[in-house]
Write a protein that holds these residues in place. Structure first.
Motif, short mmCIF file in Angstrom:
data_model
loop_
_atom_site.label_atom_id
_atom_site.label_comp_id
_atom_site.label_asym_id
_atom_site.label_seq_id
_atom_site.Cartn_x
_atom_site.Cartn_y
_atom_site.Cartn_z
N THR A 27 0.79 -1.22 0.00
CA THR A 27 0.00 0.00 0.00
C THR A 27 0.83 1.28 0.00
OG1 THR A 27 -0.17 0.08 2.42
CG2 THR A 27 -1.87 -1.18 1.22
N GLY A 28 2.11 1.17 0.26
CA GLY A 28 2.94 2.37 0.37
C GLY A 28 3.22 3.02 -0.98
N THR A 29 3.51 4.31 -0.92
CA THR A 29 3.97 5.01 -2.12
C THR A 29 5.39 4.55 -2.42
OG1 THR A 29 4.96 6.83 -0.88
CG2 THR A 29 2.60 7.05 -1.47
N ALA A 30 5.89 4.92 -3.58
CA ALA A 30 7.27 4.56 -3.94
C ALA A 30 8.24 5.12 -2.91
CB ALA A 30 7.60 5.06 -5.34
N GLY A 31 8.01 6.33 -2.44
CA GLY A 31 8.88 6.95 -1.43
C GLY A 31 8.82 6.22 -0.10
N GLN A 32 7.63 5.84 0.33
CA GLN A 32 7.49 5.11 1.59
C GLN A 32 8.19 3.76 1.53
OE1 GLN A 32 3.16 5.38 1.68
NE2 GLN A 32 3.28 6.46 3.65
N VAL A 33 8.01 3.06 0.43
CA VAL A 33 8.64 1.74 0.28
C VAL A 33 10.16 1.90 0.21
CG1 VAL A 33 8.87 -0.27 -1.22
CG2 VAL A 33 6.59 0.66 -0.72
N ALA A 34 10.64 2.92 -0.48
CA ALA A 34 12.09 3.16 -0.56
C ALA A 34 12.67 3.44 0.82
CB ALA A 34 12.38 4.31 -1.52
N ARG A 35 12.00 4.27 1.61
CA ARG A 35 12.49 4.56 2.97
C ARG A 35 12.44 3.31 3.84
NH1 ARG A 35 9.13 9.07 2.21
NH2 ARG A 35 7.57 8.18 3.63
N LEU A 36 11.38 2.55 3.71
CA LEU A 36 11.24 1.30 4.46
C LEU A 36 12.37 0.34 4.13
CD1 LEU A 36 9.41 -0.53 6.29
CD2 LEU A 36 8.30 -1.26 4.17
N MET A 37 12.63 0.16 2.85
CA MET A 37 13.69 -0.77 2.42
C MET A 37 15.07 -0.28 2.87
SD MET A 37 12.13 -3.28 1.20
CE MET A 37 13.49 -4.20 0.51
N ALA A 38 15.30 1.02 2.79
CA ALA A 38 16.60 1.58 3.22
C ALA A 38 16.80 1.34 4.71
CB ALA A 38 16.67 3.07 2.90
N ALA A 39 15.76 1.55 5.50
CA ALA A 39 15.86 1.31 6.94
C ALA A 39 16.11 -0.17 7.22
CB ALA A 39 14.59 1.78 7.65
N ALA A 75 10.32 5.02 9.52
CA ALA A 75 10.88 5.18 8.17
C ALA A 75 9.78 5.22 7.14
CB ALA A 75 11.86 4.05 7.88
N PHE A 76 8.80 4.33 7.27
CA PHE A 76 7.69 4.29 6.32
C PHE A 76 6.92 5.60 6.32
CE2 PHE A 76 3.25 3.20 5.26
CZ PHE A 76 3.44 2.57 4.04
N GLU A 77 6.72 6.17 7.50
CA GLU A 77 5.96 7.41 7.64
C GLU A 77 6.79 8.66 7.35
OE1 GLU A 77 4.21 7.06 11.53
OE2 GLU A 77 2.81 5.51 10.86
N GLY A 78 8.09 8.49 7.14
CA GLY A 78 8.94 9.63 6.81
C GLY A 78 9.37 10.46 8.00
#
Length: 159
Positions: free
Chosen positions: A128-140, A155-158
């Motif tokens: 359900t995450g945006t591309a930015g949310q998923v990118a932050r999640l994966m980086a974390a 991370a997901f929430e920014g």
């Protein structure tokens, strides 16, 4: 009628010990039938041939062959956990007595089996995450060994 697909773990001699170890970790788990080698078989009579067990309703089999076959991370068992306490419990129990942490929620237990210990909500975040949310999640996640639900949520929430 379709039958079960049952993963079978191949051990030199640790089948029963592994089955009992795994059954002791999970709440919804049970040791089933344990069969032993008989006379005139390729492994010493009385040695465990196979042990059947279930984890969270999924059947498994552990088989002793008398010769070592190494597991590798090419296949792993993924455990979804609702809370950080559940992650911590499974992580610690699977690492006990010689397991090794890897990265991103992965570990190898003392028998050489690879596991992923992940938050249950990870699937929802990924879907359900945006591309930015998923990118932050994966980086974390890439910076973690054992996964931390609160840090992944931030991370997901920014935050």
């Amino acid at each position: 009628m379709a039958g079960h697909i049952t993963p079978c773990f191949w051990f030199a001699s640790e089948a029963e010990a592994a089955a009992r170890h795994y059954v002791g970790i999970f709440d919804d788990a049970a040791l089933g039938h344990v069969s032993r080698y008989g006379a005139d078989m390729p492994v010493a009579e009385g040695t465990v041939l196979f042990a059947q067990f279930t984890l969270r309703g999924q059947p498994y089999m552990a088989l002793n062959t008398g010769r070592p076959i190494a597991f590798n991370e090419g296949i792993s068992l993924s455990v979804d956990c609702a809370t950080q306490a559940e992650i911590d419990h499974h992580w610690d129990a699977l690492l006990a007595d010689g397991g090794a942490p890897v990265q991103c929620g992965w570990l190898t237990d003392r028998f050489g089996v690879s596991w992923q210990i992940v938050p249950r909500m990870m699937d929802e975040w990924m879907r359900t995450g945006t591309a930015g949310q998923v990118a932050r999640l994966m980086a974390a996640m890439m910076d973690m060994v054992k996964l931390d639900i609160a840090a992944l949520q931030r991370a997901f929430e920014g935050e």
